[in-house]
Enzyme design. Structure first.
Site, short mmCIF file in Angstrom:
data_model
loop_
_atom_site.label_atom_id
_atom_site.label_comp_id
_atom_site.label_asym_id
_atom_site.label_seq_id
_atom_site.Cartn_x
_atom_site.Cartn_y
_atom_site.Cartn_z
N ASP A 22 -5.43 -33.54 6.89
CA ASP A 22 -5.72 -34.43 5.85
C ASP A 22 -5.10 -33.82 4.69
O ASP A 22 -4.79 -33.05 4.11
CB ASP A 22 -7.26 -34.02 5.42
CG ASP A 22 -7.65 -34.88 3.81
OD1 ASP A 22 -7.10 -35.95 3.51
OD2 ASP A 22 -8.76 -34.48 3.24
N ASN A 24 -4.74 -35.53 1.39
CA ASN A 24 -5.06 -35.86 -0.11
C ASN A 24 -6.48 -35.27 -0.39
O ASN A 24 -7.17 -35.61 -1.33
CB ASN A 24 -4.88 -37.30 -0.42
CG ASN A 24 -5.76 -37.95 0.43
OD1 ASN A 24 -6.59 -37.56 1.34
ND2 ASN A 24 -6.00 -39.44 0.22
N ASP A 26 -9.56 -36.02 0.87
CA ASP A 26 -10.77 -36.64 0.87
C ASP A 26 -11.57 -36.42 2.14
O ASP A 26 -12.53 -37.16 2.29
CB ASP A 26 -10.19 -38.49 0.77
CG ASP A 26 -9.60 -38.76 1.70
OD1 ASP A 26 -9.03 -37.97 2.79
OD2 ASP A 26 -9.38 -40.02 1.99
N ASP A 30 -4.92 -38.30 7.66
CA ASP A 30 -4.14 -39.57 7.24
C ASP A 30 -2.77 -39.54 7.69
O ASP A 30 -2.17 -38.30 8.27
CB ASP A 30 -4.21 -39.65 5.85
CG ASP A 30 -3.96 -38.43 5.04
OD1 ASP A 30 -2.86 -37.66 5.26
OD2 ASP A 30 -4.92 -38.01 4.31
N ASP A 99 -1.69 -47.48 19.70
CA ASP A 99 -3.24 -47.89 20.26
C ASP A 99 -3.23 -49.66 20.16
O ASP A 99 -3.05 -50.14 18.84
CB ASP A 99 -4.55 -47.43 19.59
CG ASP A 99 -5.22 -46.98 20.70
OD1 ASP A 99 -5.63 -47.69 21.50
OD2 ASP A 99 -5.61 -45.76 20.70
N ASP A 207 -6.32 -50.36 24.80
CA ASP A 207 -7.66 -49.93 24.81
C ASP A 207 -8.39 -50.89 25.89
O ASP A 207 -8.33 -52.28 25.88
CB ASP A 207 -8.26 -50.15 23.57
CG ASP A 207 -9.75 -49.68 23.47
OD1 ASP A 207 -9.96 -48.39 23.55
OD2 ASP A 207 -10.46 -50.30 23.18
N GLU A 262 -5.46 -48.37 29.46
CA GLU A 262 -6.78 -47.58 29.55
C GLU A 262 -7.62 -48.74 30.56
O GLU A 262 -8.01 -49.73 30.04
CB GLU A 262 -7.61 -47.19 28.31
CG GLU A 262 -8.24 -46.20 28.53
CD GLU A 262 -9.64 -46.42 27.49
OE1 GLU A 262 -10.51 -45.57 27.49
OE2 GLU A 262 -9.85 -47.64 26.94
N HIS A 335 -9.87 -38.61 22.92
CA HIS A 335 -10.96 -38.47 22.03
C HIS A 335 -12.41 -39.03 22.42
O HIS A 335 -13.38 -38.87 21.56
CB HIS A 335 -10.65 -39.47 20.85
CG HIS A 335 -10.26 -40.95 21.16
ND1 HIS A 335 -9.31 -41.30 22.06
CD2 HIS A 335 -10.92 -41.96 21.23
CE1 HIS A 335 -9.53 -42.39 22.46
NE2 HIS A 335 -10.47 -43.05 21.78
N ASP A 336 -12.40 -39.29 23.78
CA ASP A 336 -13.78 -39.72 24.25
C ASP A 336 -14.07 -38.55 25.40
O ASP A 336 -15.27 -38.82 25.66
CB ASP A 336 -13.51 -40.98 25.10
CG ASP A 336 -12.89 -42.04 24.14
OD1 ASP A 336 -13.42 -42.21 22.90
OD2 ASP A 336 -12.29 -43.03 24.82
O1 ISL Z 1 -16.56 -42.77 26.27
C1 ISL Z 1 -16.95 -43.90 26.69
C2 ISL Z 1 -18.18 -44.38 26.63
O2 ISL Z 1 -19.16 -43.72 27.49
C3 ISL Z 1 -15.60 -44.48 27.52
O3 ISL Z 1 -16.81 -45.49 28.32
C4 ISL Z 1 -15.21 -45.34 26.69
O4 ISL Z 1 -15.94 -46.31 25.67
C5 ISL Z 1 -14.34 -46.24 27.29
O5 ISL Z 1 -13.33 -45.18 27.94
C6 ISL Z 1 -13.40 -47.06 26.37
O6 ISL Z 1 -12.76 -46.17 25.39
C7 ISL Z 1 -12.06 -47.03 24.45
O7 ISL Z 1 -12.57 -48.09 23.90
C8 ISL Z 1 -13.73 -47.81 23.19
C9 ISL Z 1 -13.56 -46.74 22.25
O8 ISL Z 1 -14.90 -46.46 21.54
C10 ISL Z 1 -12.87 -45.54 22.84
O9 ISL Z 1 -12.94 -44.71 21.66
C11 ISL Z 1 -11.68 -46.03 23.19
O10 ISL Z 1 -10.96 -44.91 23.86
C12 ISL Z 1 -13.99 -49.18 22.45
O11 ISL Z 1 -12.93 -49.67 21.92
CA CA Z 2 -6.96 -38.17 3.70
#
Ligand code: ISL
Ligand code: CA
Length: 567
Positions: A22, A24, A26, A30, A99, A207, A262, A335-336
């Site tokens: 971050d 700034n 907040d 960013d 993405d 995605d 993905e 991130h998931d």
């Molecule tokens: O973590 C999951 C839910 O249980 C996965 O099924 C995930 O949602 C799936 O891999 C799809 O992910 C992607 O699309 C989603 C988004 O929330 C995720 O962050 C992204 O990586 C919808 O856009």
């Molecule tokens: Ca920021």
């Protein structure tokens, strides 16, 4: 000479902007924050950055709900910041992958706002609108056009009273699915992709791209044969759409791009088709088989212990399936997903060694490795002490559903959720042993992991034996050893419950990876199928114990990995 396969020698680093840095105060990471850290990424040695969504968005799903595909969300900065970021990435010889979230948009995107405005709006058909089920009154239970469940709990259909129809959303109600059957939708997406390439991005991570083609007519999933294909995963027109996209976006270009699909639920056979270069679809896919092995019958909220044998079998099958044609993505984290060292390693007593061993067994396979921010520091799962700490829409919705609809006990639900919650991966990057880990001077949008005092970049950069330096060495090894990029893969001792071992072979060179993925010492001399005789004098390319391991013979200490080279 034009190098169209740079990504086969590359390591890609994922930045989740909200949690990276971050600038700034907040409390939200960013683009200027990322720009300030480009030297850090360059030091690590990665070839490309995959940036999670930074586009204008109501942030219902942290930016995976886009309301303007051609602008930057003010929380993250401006288009000018993005241009500076692209410039800074390129100046360091790296590439930027963005993405692409086009299975759905935000419900606040002008396309959807128009589509929802009336049944005869020209954009009505850009999304999936359907009347209530025959014999049901719209908005009442069971009236949904199909029985599909949203990935984020509840039905995948939301009733729209003003126009008397439902709209489809495989994810949250704020993420309506775009109708890819409509050619105008597809053209609009390709145009937008071209716009970004013209602006300088080097590729796309797409995605849930295998969900864009739905089987028609839309049908229920209940009652279908157990082996019937899902009506929305790798649907009938998926290959056609991807080929069309490839031609419309990359067809007339010369450049060094990468496309990553993905694909939850993709099989290795399908992945081979998607990534067969002669079909002109994608360069590689992200598959989910290995990150589902610790899910019980109830899915991700029903965790079960992982069997290392199963993990090895799955990864080996993918290595084999894409050995001749196609290409693998290699990842533990994004991130998931929960943090690798907490999920597959031992984030307590063997934190450092297990983070390193896991990195090594992944990175030295055939495919393109991904490092998710903080993985290179051995960042761990969040404590998640209270349901009020959840920030992720998936977790918030599921918790409410389990407690309110199913009547489950809150503490028990939280217990089940801790293992797989996506917020585990979303706590701020741990830069320094300072308040908020040096991520922000303000109040962070999500609590930092309290262990930032000991686990952080400042204590690891340039420090021999650190997780960071080990990852740096792994990345360098991919760049210096052609066998790591192109070698054949052979899994060794596949049935062993603690050893993860394999050979990579190319042009008379063999690299052998021997890893003890357990808390106990392991004498590998007694394990069948390793034929260690020829390896006694082999050079060690890398290891995670400071001595060379010679005096220990073939005994691997807890979470020890040795990478040997012969030929
Ligand atoms: O973590 C999951 C839910 O249980 C996965 O099924 C995930 O949602 C799936 O891999 C799809 O992910 C992607 O699309 C989603 C988004 O929330 C995720 O962050 C992204 O990586 C919808 O856009
Ligand atoms: Ca920021």
């Amino acid at each position: 000479k034009l190098d169209t396969t740079w990504w086969k020698r590359a390591v890609i680093y994922q930045v989740y902007p909200r949690s990276f840095a971050d600038s700034n105060g907040d409390g939200i990471g960013d683009l200027p924050g990322i720009i300030d850290r480009l030297d850090y990424l360059h030091t690590l040695g990665v070839d490309a950055i995959w940036l999670s969504p930074f586009f204008t968005s109501p942030q219902a799903d942290n930016g995976y709900d886009i309301s303007d595909y051609r602008d930057v969300d003010p929380a993250f900065g401006t288009l000018a910041d993005l241009d500076r970021l692209i410039e800074g990435v390129h100046a360091r010889g790296m590439r930027l992958v963005m993405d692409l979230v086009v299975n759905h948009s935000s419900d606040e995107h002008p396309w959807f706002v128009e589509s929802a405005s009336s049944p005869d709006n020209p954009k009505r058909d850009w999304y999936w609108w359907r009347p209530p089920r025959e014999g049901f009154v719209g908005g009442t239970p069971g009236a949904e056009p199909t029985d599909w469940e949203s990935f984020f709990s509840g039905p995948a259909w939301t009733w729209h009273e003003p126009t008397g129809e439902y709209y489809l959303h495989l994810f949250s109600t704020k993420q309506p699915d775009l109708n890819w059957e409509n050619e105008a939708v597809r053209r609009a997406v390709y145009e937008m992709m071209n716009w970004w390439l013209d602006r300088g991005v080097d590729g796309f991570r797409m995605d849930v791209i295998n969900m864009i083609s739905k089987e028609l007519p839309l049908r229920d999933t209940a009652g279908a044969a157990a082996d019937a294909p899902s009506p929305f995963i790798c649907g009938p027109r998926i290959h056609e759409f991807l080929q069309e996209m490839n031609a419309a976006v990359f067809g007339g270009r010369t450049g060094q791009f990468v496309t990553v699909g993905e694909m939850p639920g993709v099989t290795v056979e399908q992945a081979e088709l998607f990534t067969d270069p002669s079909r002109h679809e994608l360069d590689m896919v992200f598959q989910f088989e290995h990150v589902g092995l610790d899910h019980g019958p109830g899915g991700k909220w029903d965790p079960k212990p992982l069997e290392l044998r199963e993990l090895k079998a799955s990864l080996a099958r993918w290595q084999k399936g894409l050995a001749r044609t196609g290409w693998n993505s290699l990842y533990w984290n994004n991130h998931d997903q929960p943090r690798a060292v907490s999920r597959f390693g031992n984030d307590d007593e063997h934190w450092e060694k297990s983070a390193q061993a896991l990195g090594a067994v992944l990175h030295l396979q055939r495919g393109t490795p991904y490092v998710y921010q903080g993985e290179e520091l051995g960042m761990t799962n969040a404590p998640l002490r209270d349901a009020a700490e959840f920030r992720d829409i998936e977790s918030i919705n599921y918790y409410a559903h389990a407690v309110t609809d199913l009547g489950d006990d809150g503490a028990a639900v939280l217990d089940r959720m801790r293992h797989s919650a996506r917020d585990n991966a979303r706590t701020p990057m741990q830069w320094r042993a300072e308040p908020q880990g040096g991520f922000t001077t303000g109040t962070p949008w999500i609590d930092p992991n309290p262990n930032h005092a000991t686990i952080n970049a400042a204590t690891q950069l340039g420090v021999p034996g650190s997780v960071f330096e080990f990852y740096r060495a792994l990345i360098a090894l991919r760049h210096s050893e052609p066998v790591v990029v192109n070698g054949d893969f052979t899994m060794l001792a596949p049935e062993h419950p603690a050893l993860f071992a394999y050979d990579r072979k190319l042009d008379g060179v063999t690299v052998r990876v021997l890893a003890n993925l357990s808390d106990d010492a392991l004498d590998v001399a007694t394990i069948e199928g390793l034929e260690l005789a020829g390896w006694a004098g082999a050079g060690r390319l890398l290891g995670n114990y400071s001595d060379r391991g010679g005096e220990a013979g073939w005994e691997l200490r807890p979470w020890e990995v040795r990478v040997l080279r012969r030929g």
